[in-house]
Design an enzyme around this catalytic site. Sequence first.
Site, PDB file in Angstrom:
ATOM      1  N   LYS B  79     -15.999  16.932 -13.862  1.00 37.99           N
ATOM      2  CA  LYS B  79     -15.509  18.215 -13.677  1.00 37.99           C
ATOM      3  C   LYS B  79     -14.185  18.313 -12.833  1.00 37.99           C
ATOM      4  O   LYS B  79     -14.151  18.064 -11.692  1.00 37.99           O
ATOM      5  CB  LYS B  79     -15.617  19.607 -13.837  1.00 37.99           C
ATOM      6  CG  LYS B  79     -15.916  20.789 -14.009  1.00 37.99           C
ATOM      7  CD  LYS B  79     -17.189  21.923 -13.704  1.00 37.99           C
ATOM      8  CE  LYS B  79     -17.383  23.139 -13.539  1.00 37.99           C
ATOM      9  NZ  LYS B  79     -17.815  24.519 -14.351  1.00 37.99           N
ATOM     10  N   SER B 154     -17.815  28.049 -18.071  1.00 36.09           N
ATOM     11  CA  SER B 154     -16.663  26.595 -17.355  1.00 36.09           C
ATOM     12  C   SER B 154     -16.664  25.435 -17.199  1.00 36.09           C
ATOM     13  O   SER B 154     -15.542  24.867 -17.704  1.00 36.09           O
ATOM     14  CB  SER B 154     -16.487  27.594 -15.527  1.00 36.09           C
ATOM     15  OG  SER B 154     -18.256  26.842 -15.495  1.00 36.09           O
ATOM     16  N   SER B 178     -22.982  27.325 -17.090  1.00 30.08           N
ATOM     17  CA  SER B 178     -21.648  26.553 -16.575  1.00 30.08           C
ATOM     18  C   SER B 178     -21.702  25.568 -18.232  1.00 30.08           C
ATOM     19  O   SER B 178     -21.014  24.661 -17.978  1.00 30.08           O
ATOM     20  CB  SER B 178     -20.581  26.815 -15.820  1.00 30.08           C
ATOM     21  OG  SER B 178     -19.845  28.117 -16.048  1.00 30.08           O
TER      22      SER B 178
END
Lengths: 97, 496
Positions: B79, B154, B178
């Site tokens: 990420k 997310s 997330s």
Amino acid sequence: MANKISDETIEYVGILAKLKLSEEEKEAAKADMEKMLDYIDILNELDTSGVEPMSHVFPVNNVFREDVVTNGDGRESALANAPKRREDSFEVPRTIG
Amino acid sequence: MEILKLTALELSAKIKAGEIKVKDAVKAALDRIKEAEPAVNSFVTIDEAGAYRQAEIIQEEIDAGRMTGLLAGVPAAVKDNLCMDGILTTCSSRILSGFRPAYTAQAVENLQKAGVVILGKTNMDEFAMGSTTETSCYGPAKNPHNTGHVPGGSSGGSCAAVAAGECFGALGSDTGGSIRQPGSFCGVVGLKPTYGTVSRYGLIAYGSSLDQIGPVTRDVSDCAAFLEAIASHDPKDSTSVERPDYHFTGALVDDVKGLRIGIPKDYMGEGLDPEVRQAVMEAAAVLKKRGAAVEMADLGLVRYAIPAYYTIAAAEASSNLERFDGVKYGYRAEDYDGLHDMYKKTRSEGFGPEVKRRILLGSFVLSSGYYDAYYLKALRTKALIKKEFDKAFEKYDLLLGPTAPTVAPKLGESLGDPLKMYLGDIYTISVNLAGLPGMTVPVGKNREGLPIGMQLIGKPFDEKTLIRAAYTYECATEKQYEEVVLDINTAAKEAE
């Protein structure tokens, strides 16, 4: 209970948050914040008297270590990220008089 | 041989057996990325040259017999809020444009030591604030199962990348769900470890008391292997915990006999999509059939988790994001009148609307006069929520429920009403408040073909029970990793 955010409050919060808000953004932020606070207020249904605020979930103590440098000289790679630099310094607008 | 259909563990085994070269695995993944990216937009930075360089070094180590780990040679992604030395790291925010960290996050370094090739950085909601990956400054990632829908967020880019077969595993971060919620929406396995299990060193902070890094993978075995690789005690993160046992793959045992599983009643009630409910109850029945004792359970205070969470997370975010001021890295406004004006203009132009919303709320709840009424009230509520979990875990070894109340929403339907979007975090958020481990496992699809996830919640430091239950479910249902076949042309047309 309906929360009401005044112009002064949003102005003050904008200063704390270091955000420049247009008039339009201020109105939107007020409405957003009022709605969120109305929602957060359901926490008042809970009796929390005598409950300690919990910042960390596990019983851990302060962690200490010797303050020894373990990484190498990262000066150049750090400065390489500066939006503006002058020689070996980060350049910022004049801060004193 | 179809490399892309293998799980990470299968791929690494074949690499170590000399049947597949690391560079061929990297090439297969990069080719797939080129094919899928126009439709899914799950990557924000692709490090093609770096990936081949890593592949060469790792191949040598494997050939010399020095690298023998479970994940040696496996291409993965991380990420974009995880720092990597010299690699663009932006949190999908304009304010970090051009930022190349001078060091690598400990979790990523652990992966590299295990012989994992990092292909690039994945798309995310800006600063991990959002539930759809639509707040990204790079534009939204799309759900590979249906590109008209969001991948969740997310960590939407990491989950979409794994689902689309662009990599064999990925790292995400989970502050309020997330990893688990996008994992559920994309039909992949995702795990948020117990707070303190994975070092946060090099993770760009959102809500420091809640953030944990965790794996996103094709199946449960890969999940255990990735967790085993990234978990470590790290003196550089003072909240890192030294655990006696990091052997998570040891929990890949097909047996739940005698395991006590509770399904919180308040997780199965109002607001839950009937198809999600049915799939989760069927999954629970599978575990019951395999010998677990499954029953409905009481878990109190569920409705108070979201307001407590958004107060605490916004407060921590407002403090953590103060460092973005246009001085040391990233974006700086063009025209300004003095230092303070530079700060304000830089931040106002650099942050997107959702980030500003949370910084403003956080600044408010921490301001004098409101601190006790909001921030401390939320921390007291957190203590009560933790107690509710403690009570439930006196009776049960793990809790089972849906990961999210719905399947993935359509693109463009969520950001207009933030409060409604926040309510989608109802089942995941309390797990972060209580610091517990939580995992999402795919348990089927709805009529439209959108994936549904089951969430397993464990006692602190008891990831192994989650992995055992998830693995048993996978064995019982003979579930195997299925490659999502993207119709690139149709998706491209829809994107127009």
